[in-house]
Design a protein around this motif. Sequence first.
Motif: not given
Length: 217
Positions: A17, A39, A45, A123
Amino acid sequence: MARLEVFPDADALAHAAADFVADRARASVASTGRFTFAVSGGRTPWAMFAHLTKGEMPWDRIEIFQVDERVAPPGDPDRNLTHLHESLPPETIIHAMPVDSADLVSASAAYATELPGQFDLIHLGLGPDGHTASLIPGDPVLDVVDADVSVTQPYMGHRRMTLTYPVLNRATEVLWLVAGADKREALHRLQAGDPGTPGGRVIAPNQVIFADRTAAP
């Protein structure tokens, strides 16, 4: 249907990613002078950013927006913003959702004015119940089509501010990060484009799913 790429474990997923985001960021900065990236929260993440910050990146040209945020005090560990500040270099431009406001409806409208017309990349994560962003099963926020940012009812202890489907669906690209065996059924329904789950209602034209082996159907 989103393209699915499967990785052996969560760390390999996070590394892939990071490479994906780095490629998009460099290309966008070279082309337009900036990269707009929304995000979501969650551990995946954070792991992605840990890999991303090890390389050379034009951080002062990268604008980070929040997909969603819990209504909680500044610095609270439940706040996604707390972890963004911990994960990113100080020169990164972070557009924080104004969840500290006494008027969350007006604050949502104000945040919407900060958003780009079209994100370069968004994302998204996926909950075991199929929720994404803070688009939660059964919440009225699922039906908001006249605002890019809205506020949910309480969910798991917090109200939340979230981007809505209109802004998600006009993104240039969407990157899903899905890890864990508890996500397997939700991921199956996401791949099928099942509109009975919140994730299945994301219809941006360019979507890719990065999943670890345990989450893959």
